[in-house]
Design a protein around this motif. Structure first.
Motif, mmCIF file in Angstrom:
data_model
loop_
_atom_site.group_PDB
_atom_site.id
_atom_site.type_symbol
_atom_site.label_atom_id
_atom_site.label_comp_id
_atom_site.label_asym_id
_atom_site.label_seq_id
_atom_site.Cartn_x
_atom_site.Cartn_y
_atom_site.Cartn_z
ATOM 1 N N SER A 57 -37.926 15.679 7.807
ATOM 2 C CA SER A 57 -38.304 17.084 7.999
ATOM 3 C C SER A 57 -39.633 17.298 7.304
ATOM 4 O O SER A 57 -40.000 16.573 6.377
ATOM 5 N N VAL A 58 -40.370 18.309 7.765
ATOM 6 C CA VAL A 58 -41.634 18.679 7.132
ATOM 7 C C VAL A 58 -41.695 20.201 7.040
ATOM 8 O O VAL A 58 -41.008 20.903 7.777
ATOM 9 N N GLY A 59 -42.521 20.691 6.132
ATOM 10 C CA GLY A 59 -42.670 22.129 5.956
ATOM 11 C C GLY A 59 -44.020 22.619 6.451
ATOM 12 O O GLY A 59 -44.845 21.856 6.954
ATOM 13 N N GLU A 60 -44.220 23.924 6.324
ATOM 14 C CA GLU A 60 -45.503 24.586 6.597
ATOM 15 C C GLU A 60 -45.902 24.589 8.071
ATOM 16 O O GLU A 60 -47.083 24.603 8.393
ATOM 17 N N PHE A 61 -44.930 24.594 8.983
ATOM 18 C CA PHE A 61 -45.288 24.664 10.390
ATOM 19 C C PHE A 61 -44.902 26.002 11.014
ATOM 20 O O PHE A 61 -45.150 26.226 12.197
ATOM 21 N N GLY A 62 -44.321 26.905 10.235
ATOM 22 C CA GLY A 62 -43.964 28.206 10.776
ATOM 23 C C GLY A 62 -45.127 29.172 10.780
ATOM 24 O O GLY A 62 -45.037 30.277 11.287
ATOM 25 N N ARG A 63 -46.238 28.754 10.199
ATOM 26 C CA ARG A 63 -47.425 29.618 10.135
ATOM 27 C C ARG A 63 -48.650 28.711 10.210
ATOM 28 O O ARG A 63 -48.542 27.491 10.240
ATOM 29 N N THR A 64 -49.803 29.345 10.207
ATOM 30 C CA THR A 64 -51.039 28.565 10.226
ATOM 31 C C THR A 64 -51.355 28.124 8.810
ATOM 32 O O THR A 64 -52.065 28.799 8.081
ATOM 33 N N GLY A 65 -50.803 26.988 8.410
ATOM 34 C CA GLY A 65 -51.100 26.390 7.125
ATOM 35 C C GLY A 65 -51.854 25.095 7.330
ATOM 36 O O GLY A 65 -52.252 24.742 8.438
ATOM 37 N N LEU A 66 -52.044 24.361 6.239
ATOM 38 C CA LEU A 66 -52.792 23.114 6.319
ATOM 39 C C LEU A 66 -52.088 22.095 7.205
ATOM 40 O O LEU A 66 -52.733 21.379 7.985
ATOM 41 N N SER A 67 -50.745 22.017 7.119
ATOM 42 C CA SER A 67 -49.996 21.047 7.925
ATOM 43 C C SER A 67 -50.282 21.241 9.403
ATOM 44 O O SER A 67 -50.655 20.304 10.119
ATOM 45 N N ARG A 68 -50.103 22.473 9.874
ATOM 46 C CA ARG A 68 -50.246 22.741 11.300
ATOM 47 C C ARG A 68 -51.697 22.602 11.752
ATOM 48 O O ARG A 68 -51.980 22.038 12.819
ATOM 49 N N THR A 69 -52.634 23.081 10.933
ATOM 50 C CA THR A 69 -54.047 22.995 11.291
ATOM 51 C C THR A 69 -54.480 21.547 11.437
ATOM 52 O O THR A 69 -55.150 21.179 12.414
ATOM 53 N N LEU A 70 -54.103 20.710 10.470
ATOM 54 C CA LEU A 70 -54.496 19.304 10.503
ATOM 55 C C LEU A 70 -53.864 18.577 11.685
ATOM 56 O O LEU A 70 -54.556 17.881 12.438
ATOM 57 N N LEU A 71 -52.556 18.730 11.884
ATOM 58 C CA LEU A 71 -51.885 18.019 12.985
ATOM 59 C C LEU A 71 -52.377 18.507 14.348
ATOM 60 O O LEU A 71 -52.457 17.720 15.299
ATOM 61 N N TYR A 78 -41.434 23.690 1.357
ATOM 62 C CA TYR A 78 -40.352 24.118 2.250
ATOM 63 C C TYR A 78 -40.054 25.610 2.166
ATOM 64 O O TYR A 78 -39.086 26.071 2.780
ATOM 65 N N TYR A 79 -40.849 26.374 1.436
ATOM 66 C CA TYR A 79 -40.615 27.815 1.351
ATOM 67 C C TYR A 79 -40.545 28.468 2.726
ATOM 68 O O TYR A 79 -39.767 29.379 2.968
ATOM 69 N N GLY A 80 -41.402 28.004 3.634
ATOM 70 C CA GLY A 80 -41.443 28.613 4.969
ATOM 71 C C GLY A 80 -40.495 27.982 5.956
ATOM 72 O O GLY A 80 -40.536 28.287 7.156
ATOM 73 N N GLY A 81 -39.611 27.096 5.479
ATOM 74 C CA GLY A 81 -38.644 26.467 6.368
ATOM 75 C C GLY A 81 -38.927 24.994 6.585
ATOM 76 O O GLY A 81 -39.950 24.457 6.158
ATOM 77 N N SER A 82 -38.002 24.347 7.261
ATOM 78 C CA SER A 82 -38.077 22.910 7.505
ATOM 79 C C SER A 82 -38.183 22.670 9.006
ATOM 80 O O SER A 82 -37.471 23.292 9.789
ATOM 81 N N TYR A 83 -39.054 21.746 9.391
ATOM 82 C CA TYR A 83 -39.361 21.529 10.805
ATOM 83 C C TYR A 83 -39.249 20.048 11.175
ATOM 84 O O TYR A 83 -39.309 19.169 10.317
ATOM 85 N N TYR A 84 -39.101 19.830 12.476
ATOM 86 C CA TYR A 84 -38.929 18.469 12.990
ATOM 87 C C TYR A 84 -39.734 18.338 14.278
ATOM 88 O O TYR A 84 -39.815 19.299 15.062
ATOM 89 N N PRO A 85 -40.369 17.182 14.515
ATOM 90 C CA PRO A 85 -41.184 17.060 15.740
ATOM 91 C C PRO A 85 -40.353 17.097 17.011
ATOM 92 O O PRO A 85 -39.397 16.318 17.155
ATOM 93 N N ARG A 86 -40.687 18.005 17.892
ATOM 94 C CA ARG A 86 -39.990 18.104 19.176
ATOM 95 C C ARG A 86 -40.225 16.818 19.965
ATOM 96 O O ARG A 86 -41.363 16.428 20.204
ATOM 97 N N GLY A 87 -39.148 16.158 20.368
ATOM 98 C CA GLY A 87 -39.264 14.881 21.071
ATOM 99 C C GLY A 87 -39.122 13.682 20.151
ATOM 100 O O GLY A 87 -39.122 12.541 20.614
ATOM 101 N N GLY A 88 -38.981 13.923 18.819
ATOM 102 C CA GLY A 88 -38.793 12.823 17.884
ATOM 103 C C GLY A 88 -40.079 12.440 17.175
ATOM 104 O O GLY A 88 -41.184 12.824 17.562
ATOM 105 N N ALA A 89 -39.934 11.637 16.116
ATOM 106 C CA ALA A 89 -41.063 11.293 15.250
ATOM 107 C C ALA A 89 -42.146 10.506 15.971
ATOM 108 O O ALA A 89 -43.327 10.584 15.613
#
Length: 809
Positions: A121-135, A285-296
């Motif tokens: 699982s990974v965090g910071e994908f429920g909003r525009t954070g560094l995780s989502r911006t970079l990926l 993980y404050y903003g929740g835990s996420y998983y890649p749709r379709g698998g890692a």
């Protein structure tokens, strides 16, 4: 407190840092753009099509000519560095020893079961954070992460005894805090202090990146003078273990264990792990835990095309045996790849090692050269992370049948876990074979991915991770992977089946459904991940590693010209940590501050998001389970006095609710009446949530609904000729109604014979669009119809005044 002389010296050093930053990283136009982010394309499930991307086997003729760089290892650290260089126009070759790309992000399929080996699982994908911006930048927006469950982690204490206890960790942050307080009544003050400590320590976590960016001599000077400690509390928390902090907060042993349960994910026991690291994990993980749709494996699957756009390649079955140096042994100039007992030399001016730092300096380089590397002193200060066992179970029933949840479970024998853990790992092998592992980590990846059941109907998977000691397996470390003797298999299976038995006690419903068992020992990690001591996390994440002195050495450049490092050893052990290691590596090579550029892009994306409602910012899987925050509702049949004459005994209701176009974009080019079941599922789920809200507001309509017509943003494209599902044309924000903008929104286009009309010329309303037509006709006819209409209106008003009785009469 520092004296005035020290403060003055510190000021001079900070000024010097600013000057050096401007010299080291020239101001340029950002390499990143929100326009490069495209909506996710439909998931590719065809294994042959996926293999064409993930399983391109090495051969000399596949190596591109004129390489700019070679990356050793296709984990996320290597792929991120390669993709960023590719975005800068560099031709990069990534070499992977395994039979498919991805490192810890790859998946494997056996007997119809698909297993994720590293991304839980990974965090910071429920909003525009560094995780989502970079990926998003690494994949051009093709990677989609879905929320797993509001209760993302469960801690089970004393799980094999009658005094067992279970504690939930959930999102968002406010719920996390309130749940913890409910689970530990009377400990509210301890919880509040713990949260304050997390906020304080994570707010300055960036400084361990600063000491990597600065030239080494300057980093050493800044650290020696203690300048960073004058302005930030980084060292205050980095020098303390998580255990020492929680022992000051509370005497409640269960709460202490709850505060530090994430040690099982970090692979570092609470008395060793720096509080900064523990705080960073909780904050992540404050903003929740996420998983890649379709698998890692979606991660490498969508990064590789970005690398290939600039002429690069990602080739597997390419075992890099050594880094080639020039005649003076001062510069890296290539690598030697071994395949099928043959050796191939490949040249490039830049070599990036995503293998861990120990392997790079002691295995891939000659001993004398490795000892010259900047990072070499770290090897005597920080040991490799701990080894572990991994078990993959294939279950011949669906997630629904087995009632499996998407949560991660950390299961601990007792609160004195450190004592039990150390004792277990010190046991001779004969004793360990008869002992219960004191901690296990357990998850059901099949329950996290909403697409799993479509690809593998009637099947589910379970992953179990447990402790191990490398010495138990060392006798076979030099033997061929598939040809170790019966004693090795006996040890591996005995420990593995003890972990499986614990899992079956925790989840009895899986016991009779186990159809496949795959057990991996620390030697499996050596084979698949190129390790030397069976670890999966690279360097051990203890206090020594996160001292600023050590972090300054764990930098991308090695001091050997042309050789750079990437991945988790450069930053931290996690998906995001390893990916940022790639960002730092590419920054050094390109001589630009990509972290600053990413932060700028993130702020730009946040501005865009702030113009949308919170509901619209949700990923689709989260939106399907959320209540729309606003609805507009009306009964048109009640407004028209002639309606009942035309349609006796009938009434109508119209409901309008918010939506995000990205939820529907995958189907925008498909025929209006021939979109697939997934589209219909999304449209109907959101639509029926709006209907349910209307029924709560007006209960009398619930049992009288005879017809439901649901239109999505794509319906507006079809009926109104739109492109993004809107109904109001241009967005009516402040920018639109500035005079400078209004002056441009005029009927004439500057193209002779072409004029505009409607709401974009004026405003979004019936009258606004109609007046847009008046302005358009005025321009074409070269007469002022608005003045003419005003004159007519005044004449009509005069007539009205003559025919309507005055108030007095």
């Amino acid at each position: 407190m520092p004296d005035l002389r020290s403060l003055a010296l510190g000021g001079l050093v900070i000024l010097l840092i600013k000057i050096l930053q401007s010299l080291l990283f020239k101001r340029r136009r950002s390499m990143f753009s929100l326009d490069s982010v495209r909506p996710p394309a439909p998931h590719v499930a065809d294994r042959k099509l996926r293999a064409k991307v993930l399983k391109q086997s090495f051969s000399p003729e596949k190596v591109p000519h004129g390489l700019d760089a070679i990356v050793i290892g296709s984990g996320i650290g290597g792929l991120s560095a390669a993709a960023l260089l590719a975005k800068a126009g560099k031709k990069v070759l990534v070499l992977e020893q395994n039979d498919q790309a991805g490192g810890c992000c790859h998946t494997f399929i056996e007997k119809g079961y698909e297993f994720d080996v590293g991304i839980h699982s990974v965090g910071e994908f429920g909003r525009t954070g560094l995780s989502r911006t970079l990926l998003d930048q690494l994949t051009d927006g093709q990677l989609e992460f879905v929320p797993i469950d509001p209760v993302y982690d469960v801690l089970k204490l004393r799980y094999l005894s009658e005094k067992s206890a279970s504690y939930d960790f959930c999102s968002p942050k406010e719920r996390w805090i309130s749940t913890l307080k409910k689970q530990f009544p009377g400990e509210e003050e301890a919880v509040d202090k713990f949260i304050r400590y997390i906020e304080e320590s994570t707010s300055f976590i960036f400084v361990f990146g600063v000491v990597k960016f600065l030239p080494l001599w300057l980093s050493k000077l800044v650290i020696k003078l203690g300048i960073i400690d004058w302005f930030t509390p980084y060292s205050k928390w980095a020098s303390r273990s998580a255990q020492s902090v929680v022992e000051e907060l509370t005497d409640n042993e269960d709460l202490r264990t709850a505060f530090t349960y994430l040690w099982a994910i970090a692979g570092v026991i609470p008395s060793d792990v720096s509080f900064n690291v523990m705080a960073l994990l909780h904050h992540h993980y404050y903003g929740g835990s996420y998983y890649p749709r379709g698998g890692a494996s979606e991660i490498p699957f969508h990064i590789i095309p970005v690398i290939e756009k600039s002429g690069g390649k990602v080739l597997v079955n390419a075992n890099v045996k050594k880094i080639v140096l020039d005649e003076s042994a001062s510069r890296a100039v290539g690598v030697v790849v071994e395949k099928d007992s043959k050796s191939f030399k490949i040249a490039a001016p830049i070599i990036i090692s995503n293998a861990n730092v120990t392997v790079t300096l002691t295995k891939l380089l000659p001993e004398k050269v490795g000892k010259r590397a900047i990072q070499y002193p770290v090897l005597s200060r920080v040991r490799p992370s701990v080894p572990c066992m991994e078990i993959f179970l294939g279950l011949n029933a669906s997630n629904e049948e087995l009632k499996l949840s998407a949560q991660n479970y950390t299961c601990v024998m007792d609160n004195n876990i450190e004592e039990l853990y150390r004792k277990y790992r010190r046991m001779p092998i004969e004793e360990a074979l008869n002992a219960e592992p004191p901690v296990i980590y357990l998850a059901f990846p099949s329950a996290k991915d909403p697409t799993h059941d479509q690809r593998h109907p009637g099947k589910a998977t379970c992953t179990i991770i447990g402790p191990a000691e490398y010495e138990w397996f060392r006798p076979w470390e030099n033997e061929s992977f598939l040809h170790r003797n019966d004693r090795y298999e006996e040890i591996k299976k005995t420990i593995g089946h003890r972990l499986i038995e614990q899992a079956c006690k925790l989840f009895p419903q899986i016991r009779d459904k186990i159809d496949l068992v795959v057990i991996r020992s620390p030697l499996s990690h050596n084979h698949y991940l190129g390790r030397t001591t069976g670890d999966i996390y690279g360097l051990y994440g203890d206090i020594e590693r996160f001292k600023l002195e050590t972090q300054a050495l764990l930098r991308p450049e090695t001091g050997i010209e042309g050789l750079f490092l990437s991945g988790q050893d450069v930053m931290t052990s996690s998906l995001l940590g390893a990916a940022i290691g790639g960002v730092f590596c590419a920054s050094k090579i390109l001589n630009r501050n990509l972290m600053n550029e990413l932060n700028g892009l993130m702020k730009e994306a946040e501005k865009r998001e702030n113009r949308s409602s919170p509901a619209r910012r949700m990923p689709i899987e989260e939106a399907l389970n959320a209540e729309p925050p606003v609805i507009y509702l009306a009964f048109p049949s009640a407004k028209d006095p002639t309606h009942d004459q035309r349609h006796p005994g009938k009434a109508t209701c119209t409901i309008i609710g918010p939506a995000e176009y990205e939820w529907f974009r995958p189907w925008e080019n498909e025929s209006f009446l021939h979109r697939n079941d997934r589209y219909e599922e999304i449209k109907k789920t959101i639509g029926h949530r709006l209907i349910e809200q209307a029924c709560k507001l007006f209960p009398q309509i619930r049992d009288n609904i005879d017809l439901v017509v649901i239109r999505s943003p794509l319906s507006h494209n079809h009926y109104l000729g739109r492109t993004t599902g809107d109904i109001y044309g241009l967005y009516g924000d402040i920018e639109r109604f500035k005079l400078e903008t209004q002056a441009l929104l005029r009927p004439e286009t500057g193209i002779e014979g072409l004029f505009l009309s409607g709401q974009d010329v004026m405003t979004s309303s019936l009258l606004g669009a109609a007046i847009g037509g008046v302005f358009c006709a005025s321009k074409i006819l070269n007469r002022n119809h608005m003045s003419e209409l005003d004159g007519l209106m005044k004449e009509a008003e005069k007539r009205e005044n003559r025919t309507w009785p005055s108030p007095a009469r």
